[in-house]
Motif scaffolding. Structure first.
Motif: not given
Lengths: 406, 406
Positions: A308, A322, B185
């Motif tokens: 991510l 993230r 995410h």
């Protein structure tokens, strides 16, 4: 594709006394293509080596380890591309030894004084006869040719040199070559690094130095987190620079030499990341003020390995969530997320468990638009630190890894 | 996009005595969209819960933990989408409590008897006022509407029911809903799972069962290895089926109930993988004959998380080398790679440290062409086993994760 990485010419790379460099063509995978490299060493050298920790280690890794344990002085390193001789069982070991024996006969030493390295497809028998035939027909070359001959999926050859004072009156010259562009796939994934210098270092001290240097270079990079069956890193000290031997780590020259060779190893290791599959950005993840190096590495790797985070870098998206989430799941049990700080280059982006008060999305966007970015994480727990180098995660990563057989 | 996953209708999902289901519209991110879900519980229920281990856990997770520790019986679960209330500091905690207080006032209980759950963007203040307003205007619905109301990037609502005999004379009904399509995410990444059943189970025993069930379901899936700040899994037992309480794990009904609810949790957890971003295949990685469950999970996760293995599945490429390499680097130090065996479905593909003698590429190709594949790894070290569920890694994964802000 590679991020700020350019091929070195012969003139950029130093000749090292006590080493002769040869390449040749065995035609393992492609015709008219250098795929065998031989480094012939003089006597009185010492060798430090670290190998893959993968339990499926390849026949050449097993053979090199055994030869290092038995040998009275290593006299040659032989590298073939096109076939990794991995997952090949007892026959694989016999093939690796056969190649060493051919080199030994050629240069006049014992089979155990030759260390073999292989990279390429796995689970296929090594075409040892072809390699042995090529060994008899090698030609002397410069380091840049060797750097090219050990490439597999690399798009740019990786080589570098250093020269510097070690002790008050002697300089050390060092040249290194490396290959790897991430764990592309086990068929051609191996990371190999070879550094040769003309310093004089006792074997146990060189082994220690090799491990410390690996930790800050080849063991501090990640493209996709996968590690190969054949990874190897070797430092040879030829003892040709005329200085007395460095035989203990308290010798102040130990630190000087380690810095010189460490900087060279870092350049080579970073080159592997810069040539990572589909890489469009070079990312440094630096963790500082950690309680110990272990936790610093753990957090740096969690951030550097997160798909991510890596896709956010590809998208030039300053996605703080993230990064924070990856820090949070790194496994440091007593981490106080309210105390740590996160920077993108010089921009403070997160503190007190959330977005920094003064941070604006425009600032983050400006950093993310660059092709070289440092994420710095200050843990406020102690004095330890670690750096990990990685690249972003792009469409091309999937394309390269999904399509290579088609 | 989702792999063999279909929406359940109201008729597919069992009503559970002791629970009323409501949804409403707070307009947190989108207008005319159910984004608040309330489960109102009767008295005398018990609750088991497990939460994210991420050190950056969100305000609702902290609040739910605190309320569980204080409360004399939980009376409601309230879920909002659109905002995760994560990385929001002290204000975030106050907002979570304010939402609980509004629910408590609405249904007539104490604030501590309400557990809050949030999923959506992180690092943004929770619009508590909007949610509180919506709480006053909820409407009763069926479970399928609740499954839809807790979705974020999910493409298919996730819900399931079970009914079965527990003990000799009583049946237990259970219904669960879940959301998550991988750690997409941190903005909308959270995995939430809620199961309600009408069994009677003492709190400590239900907590134990919840942990065991999480271990075999929600903690046995990986899309990209990232874990969120808000992940939560809750089991409620309403004690409405008329049977005596299960108050120790030696009660034979413990195992029966665990199987019933475990099968339901597995279906929900697998639905999250089936709806994984860009997923085109559902992969089960099963490790058997391990020395202990720990090492079985370690190896299963190494294979299931490897980007190289996952892109090979996407490409329908029976790339044994990638699987073997992942097994090798999983970190089981004394693993004898010469003894283990690897199957793709029923095809023995690797043994004795390399490709199985009878294996042909055509056999592997046939298995890889399927949309559901099991990789089975027999370690020959003991009796322990583990299963991990994952999906393949496609262009769409990168597209979804790189482009979501554009």
């Amino acid at each position: 594709m590679a991020v700020n990485l350019h091929e070195k010419s012969a003139a950029d790379l130093l000749h090292i006394d006590g080493v002769q460099v040869y390449v040749g063509q065995a035609g393992v995978k492609k015709p008219d293509h250098d795929d065998v490299t031989l480094l012939v060493l003089g006597k009185n050298n010492t060798v430090g080596a670290v190998f893959t920790k993968n339990r499926f280690c390849a026949a050449p890794v097993e053979t090199a380890r055994a030869h290092l344990a038995e040998a009275e002085g290593v006299r040659a390193l032989v590298v073939n591309t096109g076939n990794a001789n991995a997952g090949t069982g007892v026959q694989g070991r016999a093939d690796a030894v056969a190649v060493c024996a051919a080199v030994a006969e050629q240069i006049g030493c014992k089979t155990e004084q030759v260390l073999p390295f292989s990279t390429g497809v796995i689970l296929e028998p090594l075409p040892a006869a072809k390699i042995i035939k090529a060994v008899a027909q090698l030609r002397p070359v410069h380091w840049n040719d060797a750097a090219r001959a050990i490439m597999t999926t690399d798009t740019v050859p990786k080589a570098a040199s250093r020269e510097g004072l070690v002790g008050s009156s002697h300089t050390v010259k060092a040249t290194g070559i490396a290959k790897g562009s991430g764990m592309i796939h086990p068929n051609m994934a191996t990371m190999l690094g070879f550094i040769v210098c003309d310093a004089a270092v006792s074997q146990p001290v060189l082994q220690q130095m090799t491990q410390e240097i690996a930790d800050m270079s080849f063991n501090a990079i990640t493209v996709d987190g996968d590690t190969s069956t054949n990874d190897s890193f070797v430092i040879v000290a030829t003892a040709k620079n005329g200085q007395s031997e460095i035989d203990n780590i308290a010798d102040p020259r130990y630190r000087q030499l380690k810095e010189l060779l460490g900087s060279l190893a870092e350049e080579l290791a970073q080159a592997i990341v810069r040539d990572g599959e589909g890489a469009s950005k070079f990312i440094t993840v630096e963790v500082t003020q950690a309680a110990n190096r272990e936790e610093a590495k753990q957090i740096a790797y969690a951030v550097a390995r997160s798909p991510l985070v890596k896709t956010a870098f590809f998208a030039s998206d300053p996605n703080l969530g993230r990064i924070l989430a990856a820090i949070g799941y790194a496994g440091v049990e007593d981490l106080d997320t309210g105390r740590l700080k996160v920077w993108l280059d010089d921009v403070l982006v997160a503190e007190q468990g959330g977005r920094a008060a003064a941070y604006t999305e425009d600032q983050g966007q400006a950093v993310m638009a660059q092709d070289e970015i440092t994420v710095r994480i200050e843990l406020m727990r102690g004095q330890a630190a670690a750096k990990v180098y990685t690249c972003d995660f792009s469409y091309d990563y999937v394309r390269i890894n999904a399509d290579y057989r088609s």
